[in-house]
Design a protein around this motif. Structure first.
Motif, PDB file in Angstrom:
ATOM      1  N   THR A  11       0.850  -1.184   0.000  1.00 53.84           N
ATOM      2  CA  THR A  11       0.000   0.000   0.000  1.00 53.84           C
ATOM      3  C   THR A  11       0.886   1.234   0.000  1.00 53.84           C
ATOM      4  OG1 THR A  11      -0.068   0.174   2.412  1.00 53.84           O
ATOM      5  CG2 THR A  11      -1.759  -1.223   1.356  1.00 53.84           C
ATOM      6  N   SER A  12       0.294   2.371  -0.279  1.00 57.81           N
ATOM      7  CA  SER A  12       1.047   3.621  -0.281  1.00 57.81           C
ATOM      8  C   SER A  12       1.683   3.878   1.078  1.00 57.81           C
ATOM      9  CB  SER A  12       0.121   4.772  -0.671  1.00 57.81           C
ATOM     10  OG  SER A  12       0.800   6.001  -0.591  1.00 57.81           O
ATOM     11  N   ALA A  13       0.915   3.685   2.140  1.00 60.99           N
ATOM     12  CA  ALA A  13       1.432   3.949   3.483  1.00 60.99           C
ATOM     13  C   ALA A  13       2.543   2.980   3.860  1.00 60.99           C
ATOM     14  CB  ALA A  13       0.296   3.871   4.499  1.00 60.99           C
ATOM     15  N   ALA A  14       2.337   1.696   3.552  1.00 57.38           N
ATOM     16  CA  ALA A  14       3.343   0.693   3.883  1.00 57.38           C
ATOM     17  C   ALA A  14       4.634   0.929   3.107  1.00 57.38           C
ATOM     18  CB  ALA A  14       2.802  -0.707   3.600  1.00 57.38           C
ATOM     19  N   LEU A  15       4.500   1.306   1.842  1.00 58.63           N
ATOM     20  CA  LEU A  15       5.680   1.557   1.025  1.00 58.63           C
ATOM     21  C   LEU A  15       6.438   2.784   1.522  1.00 58.63           C
ATOM     22  CD1 LEU A  15       7.430   0.892  -1.419  1.00 58.63           C
ATOM     23  CD2 LEU A  15       5.841   2.213  -2.835  1.00 58.63           C
ATOM     24  N   ALA A  16       5.721   3.837   1.853  1.00 57.62           N
ATOM     25  CA  ALA A  16       6.369   5.049   2.354  1.00 57.62           C
ATOM     26  C   ALA A  16       7.145   4.759   3.632  1.00 57.62           C
ATOM     27  CB  ALA A  16       5.329   6.136   2.587  1.00 57.62           C
ATOM     28  N   GLN A  17       6.566   3.962   4.511  1.00 59.38           N
ATOM     29  CA  GLN A  17       7.237   3.624   5.756  1.00 59.38           C
ATOM     30  C   GLN A  17       8.465   2.752   5.512  1.00 59.38           C
ATOM     31  OE1 GLN A  17       6.375   4.837   9.000  1.00 59.38           O
ATOM     32  NE2 GLN A  17       8.498   4.109   9.179  1.00 59.38           N
ATOM     33  N   ALA A  18       8.319   1.780   4.610  1.00 60.26           N
ATOM     34  CA  ALA A  18       9.446   0.897   4.296  1.00 60.26           C
ATOM     35  C   ALA A  18      10.604   1.682   3.690  1.00 60.26           C
ATOM     36  CB  ALA A  18       8.994  -0.205   3.348  1.00 60.26           C
ATOM     37  N   PHE A  19      10.281   2.630   2.823  1.00 54.36           N
ATOM     38  CA  PHE A  19      11.331   3.450   2.207  1.00 54.36           C
ATOM     39  C   PHE A  19      12.016   4.305   3.272  1.00 54.36           C
ATOM     40  CE2 PHE A  19      13.136   7.104   0.068  1.00 54.36           C
ATOM     41  CZ  PHE A  19      13.727   6.553  -1.056  1.00 54.36           C
ATOM     42  N   ALA A  20      11.228   4.916   4.148  1.00 53.55           N
ATOM     43  CA  ALA A  20      11.789   5.758   5.209  1.00 53.55           C
ATOM     44  C   ALA A  20      12.688   4.956   6.139  1.00 53.55           C
ATOM     45  CB  ALA A  20      10.662   6.424   5.996  1.00 53.55           C
TER      46      ALA A  20
END
Length: 208
Positions: A190-199
């Motif tokens: 998901t967008s949120a999960a991907l953003a967190q993983a990238f961070a």
């Protein structure tokens, strides 16, 4: 000068679009896929729009949308389209720009021009995306050599997959490239999960 990163891969289907979406989202960048080949499963631009969290206006229209799902040079021929390299000039935008190629660095855009040749014309740094699975050392080092042979600057390498410390470290050391980080395989993309993983996995200062 506009901050621009070209995202290419060592192969197709390795998570390059997911990484590009994460990077574009983290930078608040515009995203551009110059040539989309294959539309049955949706486009990479559509996928990036869904995963990046960017406003729809930050997803720039492709120069070419080809129906046939294969290498752009052949897809264009099958579709009866002639790819004009002038249409592949980098767009002028305010703020950061993330540009995604198709497949690997040596995928043909036309019968005469490879993506790596286009990257050399653009003169912008490339982020090489590599999977961590077996064979990645060979694929990554070959891609690095091909890019450097054309004078393309390599900003660094980003991995996708489960951690394989020796392979990742070996590629960075032998290839003399910066190891930027590794995106894990997410149980729910998901967008949120991907953003967190990238961070969690990357330092945004490396893209400043």
């Amino acid at each position: 000068m506009t901050q621009t990163f070209i995202v290419t891969g060592t192969d197709t289907g390795i998570g390059k679009t997911v990484f590009a979406a994460a990077l574009a989202g983290a930078l608040g960048a515009r995203y551009w896929k110059p040539v989309q080949a294959g539309l049955d499963d949706g486009s990479d631009s559509e996928r990036t729009a869904a995963l990046s969290g960017l406003p729809i206006g930050h997803i720039l229209p492709e120069a070419y949308r080809l129906v046939t799902p294969c290498s752009p040079h052949l897809a264009a021929e099958i579709d009866g389209v002639t790819i004009d390299l002038d249409r592949l000039a980098l767009p002028q935008v305010d703020g950061p720009l993330v540009v995604e190629g198709a497949g690997g660095a040596l995928v043909p855009v036309t019968r005469d021009i490879l993506y790596a040749d286009v990257f050399a014309r653009w003169g912008k740094p490339v982020v090489l995306v590599a999977r961590t699975a077996l064979g990645t050392i060979n694929h990554s080092l070959l891609s690095i050599e091909a890019l450097r042979a054309r004078g393309v600057a390599i900003h660094g390498i980003a991995f996708v997959g489960d951690p394989v410390e020796d392979s990742e470290a070996t590629i960075a050391a032998i290839g003399k490239v910066k190891r930027l980080g590794r995106l894990p395989m997410l149980p729910e993309l998901t967008s949120a999960a991907l953003a967190q993983a990238f961070a969690d996995a990357f330092d945004l200062a490396d893209f400043a």
